[in-house]
Design an enzyme around this catalytic site. Sequence first.
Site, PDB file in Angstrom:
ATOM      1  N   LYS A  95       3.551   3.101   0.288  1.00 55.22           N
ATOM      2  CA  LYS A  95       3.691   3.174   1.751  1.00 55.22           C
ATOM      3  C   LYS A  95       3.871   1.783   2.359  1.00 55.22           C
ATOM      4  O   LYS A  95       3.088   1.332   3.173  1.00 55.22           O
ATOM      5  CB  LYS A  95       2.513   3.937   2.369  1.00 55.22           C
ATOM      6  CG  LYS A  95       2.439   5.393   1.878  1.00 55.22           C
ATOM      7  CD  LYS A  95       1.457   6.248   2.672  1.00 55.22           C
ATOM      8  CE  LYS A  95       1.511   7.702   2.243  1.00 55.22           C
ATOM      9  NZ  LYS A  95       0.954   7.978   0.912  1.00 55.22           N
ATOM     10  N   ARG A  96       4.942   1.111   1.963  1.00 53.62           N
ATOM     11  CA  ARG A  96       5.268  -0.198   2.477  1.00 53.62           C
ATOM     12  C   ARG A  96       6.290  -0.076   3.606  1.00 53.62           C
ATOM     13  O   ARG A  96       6.812   1.002   3.863  1.00 53.62           O
ATOM     14  CB  ARG A  96       5.832  -1.084   1.357  1.00 53.62           C
ATOM     15  CG  ARG A  96       4.881  -1.285   0.151  1.00 53.62           C
ATOM     16  CD  ARG A  96       3.586  -1.945   0.539  1.00 53.62           C
ATOM     17  NE  ARG A  96       2.842  -2.450  -0.618  1.00 53.62           N
ATOM     18  CZ  ARG A  96       1.682  -1.969  -1.053  1.00 53.62           C
ATOM     19  NH1 ARG A  96       1.117  -0.939  -0.454  1.00 53.62           N
ATOM     20  NH2 ARG A  96       1.062  -2.515  -2.082  1.00 53.62           N
TER      21      ARG A  96
END
Lengths: 269, 269
Positions: A95-96
Amino acid sequence: MNKKREYLVERINTMKSFLCIGLDPDIDKIPAFYRNSSSPLLNFCADVVHNSFDHVVAYKINIAFFESQGPEGWRQLEELVKLIPNECFVIADAKRADIGNTSSHYAKYYFERLNVDALTLHPYMGVDSLEPFLNYHNKWSVILALTSNKGSNDFEKLKIENQQYLFESVIQKFNSTEFADQIMFVIGATNPEYMQQIRTQAPNSFFLIPGIGEQGGELEETVRKLRNKDGGMLINVSRKILFPNGLETTMDDIRTSILDYANQMKSLF
Amino acid sequence: MNKKREYLVERINTMKSFLCIGLDPDIDKIPAFYRNSSSPLLNFCADVVHNSFDHVVAYKINIAFFESQGPEGWRQLEELVKLIPNECFVIADAKRADIGNTSSHYAKYYFERLNVDALTLHPYMGVDSLEPFLNYHNKWSVILALTSNKGSNDFEKLKIENQQYLFESVIQKFNSTEFADQIMFVIGATNPEYMQQIRTQAPNSFFLIPGIGEQGGELEETVRKLRNKDGGMLINVSRKILFPNGLETTMDDIRTSILDYANQMKSLF
């Protein structure tokens, strides 16, 4: 190996399964046998992989559980990715997302050095923040749309100007780029009431579905409402496979859960 | 050390500065002198810190530039954080956020093991996804609101039901929690036309301001529009301080840029 759309469609249909095992090696929950070893995260996950790779389509590796252990955790992560059989589809659940200059460094790490097939991403900062990931045409960008947590009510389900929900706007915006074919959207299984309209809006999209099992999503309903001619989804199960009996879980228990989910999927296929 | 609101207000007023140096050690851009050492990211950043700590309020460490180097990058990150003088305020710019169970592992890493004062976070998944960070009452959660990139038009500036922008809804939602006093919002300096209404909406909030310098935001206008009685902001400068002369940059050049920004801030104080 290039695991683009055609590869994934074929693997789902060959395996007759949508099963993605979530590798969430919570150091406080993994069996003591592994916890006391020198590479607890790696050894636990490696055993799960050895007991499951011929029954699953994909693995989703939860990066937080490695990151939380510092450099030593990252070493174990890099070894784990290397030992997953090449035919499996591997998602890094990190989840960047950041401005382009920074995102390009995340992209380089996950898509070149770690060389996973897919990476989960936050859409909040808009299309240009994800372009450095999308520019890897042989890799998948897995973008959060409608998540499985109750906080999905706070922003994702806000109605915007044109009466769409924000999560629908996210799907529409990214599907209108040239990258649509290499984008997957995260749709939590805890949201069955939205699934039909989501599939209507995005008939060809792949979805990554968390929230089955521990979070209460229903497998049969999810498959019925979201499958398309390609299969069109990966269904992730983490805690119900890794820790079915809490701290007392043995590898036999884990193997039983894996086979149970694999069989459930096959019966729905 | 507890660096809550009172500490930060006092440090800003003592230093007469809002300056936050963005430590973005891009391995492809740092001077060759450091690039050829065994710990290039650490050695470069350490020199920047030694040349600046008595002129700045805070450091913002861009985690992507360390993460992209694998376990060795994380080792250098952990050493870097240890050598930053304790009086400086340290922000880890990691832009994390996930469901609660996973977020709690990120929170533990950044707020316990790394022990930074603040961490940047994505709001998309809603309040419950950030509660594991917010539950550290002595730490700051720095939440993306209106970012500095052009993609901020895609979702952040969508109008929602009540005619608010999405970014205003993010500010309102998080400021209505019990955690408001330990929350900072990211507001890009490239958005001067929204600053007055943002300050009116959130008179007591602290803002972290990227986008000055390389991205074109104006320092004087930002300070004029966003300062409040507490100071109320940290202004981040990264590339214009770290790489003022591109690949030819020397530590003397860096020191000159640091003093230049420090003096500009002082003259506006």
